[in-house]
Write an enzyme that holds these catalytic residues in place. Structure first.
Site, PDB file in Angstrom:
ATOM      1  N   TYR A 143      22.639 -37.554  26.931  1.00  0.00           N
ATOM      2  CA  TYR A 143      22.454 -37.923  25.529  1.00  0.00           C
ATOM      3  C   TYR A 143      23.411 -39.056  25.193  1.00  0.00           C
ATOM      4  CZ  TYR A 143      22.273 -37.486  20.401  1.00  0.00           C
ATOM      5  OH  TYR A 143      22.119 -37.734  19.050  1.00  0.00           O
ATOM      6  N   ASP A 238      29.361 -43.432  29.372  1.00  0.00           N
ATOM      7  CA  ASP A 238      29.407 -42.827  28.050  1.00  0.00           C
ATOM      8  C   ASP A 238      30.402 -41.665  28.117  1.00  0.00           C
ATOM      9  OD1 ASP A 238      29.119 -41.432  25.750  1.00  0.00           O
ATOM     10  OD2 ASP A 238      26.931 -41.328  25.784  1.00  0.00           O
ATOM     11  N   LYS A 266      34.250 -38.723  19.397  1.00  0.00           N
ATOM     12  CA  LYS A 266      34.781 -37.357  19.326  1.00  0.00           C
ATOM     13  C   LYS A 266      36.312 -37.293  19.261  1.00  0.00           C
ATOM     14  CE  LYS A 266      30.578 -35.329  21.052  1.00  0.00           C
ATOM     15  NZ  LYS A 266      29.830 -34.401  20.275  1.00  0.00           N
TER      16      LYS A 266
HETATM   17  N1  PMP Z   1      27.225 -39.728  23.736  1.00  0.00           N
HETATM   18  C1  PMP Z   1      27.516 -38.476  24.096  1.00  0.00           C
HETATM   19  C2  PMP Z   1      27.834 -38.199  25.539  1.00  0.00           C
HETATM   20  C3  PMP Z   1      27.527 -37.451  23.160  1.00  0.00           C
HETATM   21  O1  PMP Z   1      27.809 -36.200  23.544  1.00  0.00           O
HETATM   22  C4  PMP Z   1      27.237 -37.757  21.810  1.00  0.00           C
HETATM   23  C5  PMP Z   1      27.238 -36.692  20.733  1.00  0.00           C
HETATM   24  N2  PMP Z   1      27.266 -35.402  21.106  1.00  0.00           N
HETATM   25  C6  PMP Z   1      26.947 -39.087  21.478  1.00  0.00           C
HETATM   26  C7  PMP Z   1      26.949 -40.045  22.465  1.00  0.00           C
HETATM   27  C8  PMP Z   1      26.641 -39.472  20.072  1.00  0.00           C
HETATM   28  O2  PMP Z   1      27.785 -39.372  19.289  1.00  0.00           O
HETATM   29  P1  PMP Z   1      27.676 -39.167  17.690  1.00  0.00           P
HETATM   30  O3  PMP Z   1      27.142 -37.790  17.488  1.00  0.00           O
HETATM   31  O4  PMP Z   1      29.076 -39.355  17.225  1.00  0.00           O
HETATM   32  O5  PMP Z   1      26.745 -40.218  17.194  1.00  0.00           O
END
Ligand code: PMP
Length: 431
Positions: A143, A238, A266
């Site tokens: 994701y 990511d 995060k």
């Molecule tokens: N990349 C990863 C690996 C994530 O786990 C998340 C959110 N869980 C995101 C991107 C997106 O981040 P946000 O919810 O702050 O938009």
């Protein structure tokens, strides 16, 4: 008797789609209605009915030092008294950027923004601009936020909802996204051989954590690095979940691989909205106002978020924290695994450093198709029993559990006891 949470949920359903402001918060995969949080204290969450939970969601990752970590709360309060947003640069932005670069020297330049979604979206745009190519390769079950490019075979809430893609995304956009099985070197190799010249970047969660936790098999990330070098495309890590959690320098440090761009979020914001994309200076200088790639944000580098981020990274400066988190994770997962073995119920625990999740299957889970074999009906029962015992784990079988430095041996012991009571009950029901 109706609880306060149920009353508020019912009212929210009238006004907020699904009653929640992010789909993963709903209990759609496990049944029942979500509790409404009132406050957090260390490893515990307290709901508006006064129920107390040991929290393994921890705001889905950011709260590695626990809820209401005092230095973070104090710095936010101080910063708020000075003003909540200026729309002009602040010293804190530079200070935080320096703290990030100290831990991740491969981040030569970075841009702060407000969400992981923005970070990944910007990384893709930068990769396309820097290479003059359009295609982004990602992996099934990973994701990368909810921008159009990435909503193809995505993990997290899409996995939970059983959605292969999102409605409302033009085919013309997803035609430029290729999603491949995680951990499968042959398919990446073949894909790069056939279309490498059109590929702008490979983006990967260096440890997948949005289909449950799936660590990379040995050599997977190295191979991605080599393929990107060979085909002249960028490697984007990511690290929105793994950054500052898996090691001070994230997965890039752990696996000793230098990505071209890194997405952070995060933990970076200490529990407030903050994210970043960073990496090679030449690529980052493509961003406006220096270069032609546009990216902006009214609240980007917000003074409360950067203050919280500084206190967070300072709080994480003690390397001992990482070994403590790992020890706790090993203790918890080992005891849970032993119990499942005693009660002869299939369980696979994937764990790396302090990231882990449970799969209710007999088979090893190395990719999304493996993760999907987990018994979700069983998970829903497991979740509900733990919740009734005052233990809050992610309301989806496709998410990582998060421990923090605030979790105690007693928290872990209570969790293990609750798991055992669940197993006894489950067995006694003759299932
Ligand atoms: N990349 C990863 C690996 C994530 O786990 C998340 C959110 N869980 C995101 C991107 C997106 O981040 P946000 O919810 O702050 O938009």
């Amino acid at each position: 008797m109706t609880t306060e949470s149920e009353r508020y949920y019912k009212k929210s359903l009238d006004l907020i789609p699904g009653g929640v402001n992010s789909p993963v918060r709903s209990f759609s995969a496990v049944g029942g209605s979500p509790f409404f949080a009132a406050r957090g204290e260390g490893s515990h969450l307290i709901d508006i009915d006064g129920r107390n939970y040991i929290d393994y969601v921890m705001s889905w990752g950011p709260l590695i030092l626990g809820h209401s970590f005092k230095p973070i709360v104090e710095i936010i309060v101080k910063a708020a008294h000075r003003g909540t947003s200026f729309g002009a640069p602040t010293k804190n932005e530079l200070e935080l950027a320096l703290l990030v670069r100290e831990r991740m020297p491969w981040i030569e330049k970075l841009r702060l923004m407000s969400s992981g979604t923005e970070a990944c979206m910007t990384a893709a745009r930068l990769a396309r601009a820097a290479t003059g190519r359009n295609i982004i390769v990602k992996f099934d079950g990973c994701y990368h936020g909810h921008s159009d490019t990435f909503l193809v075979q995505a993990g997290s809430g899409l996995a939970t909802g059983g959605l292969p893609a999102s409605s409302g995304v033009p085919e013309a956009v997803t035609a430029n996204t290729i999603s491949l099985p995680y951990n499968n070197l042959e398919t990446v190799d073949a894909c790069m051989k056939s279309g490498g010249r059109n590929i702008a970047a490979i983006i990967v969660e260096p440890i997948a954590a949005n289909m449950g936790v799936v660590p990379p098999v040995p050599g997977f990330l190295q191979k991605l690095r080599e393929l990107c070098n060979f085909h002249g495309c960028l490697l984007i890590f990511d690290e929105v979940i793994t950054g500052f959690r898996i090691a001070p320098g994230g997965a890039a440090q752990l696996f000793k691989i230098k990505p071209d761009l890194v997405c952070l979020g995060k933990i970076l914001g200490g529990g407030l909205p903050l994210a970043a994309v960073g990496g090679d200076a030449g690529i980052m200088e493509q961003l406006a106002p220096l270069g032609p790639v546009y990216q902006a944000g009214t609240l980007s580098g917000n003074p409360l978020s950067t203050a919280a981020g500084i206190a967070m990274l300072q709080g994480l400066a003690d390397a001992h924290i990482y070994s403590q988190l790992k020890q706790y994770t090993i203790a918890l997962t080992t005891q849970i695994a032993e119990l499942f073995a005693v009660y002869e119920i299939p369980l696979r625990i994937n764990m790396i450093e302090s990231l882990f999740s449970l799969f209710f299957t007999t088979e090893e889970v190395v990719d999304y198709s493996g993760a999907r074999k987990t018994d979700m009906a069983f998970f829903a029962k497991f979740f509900q029993k733990l919740l009734s015992e005052g233990i809050f784990v992610p309301p989806s079988g496709y998410e990582a559990w998060f421990v923090s430095t605030a979790h105690t041996h007693e928290d872990l012991a209570s969790t293990v006891r609750a798991v055992e009571r669940f197993l006894i009950e489950f067995k006694s029901e003759g299932k």
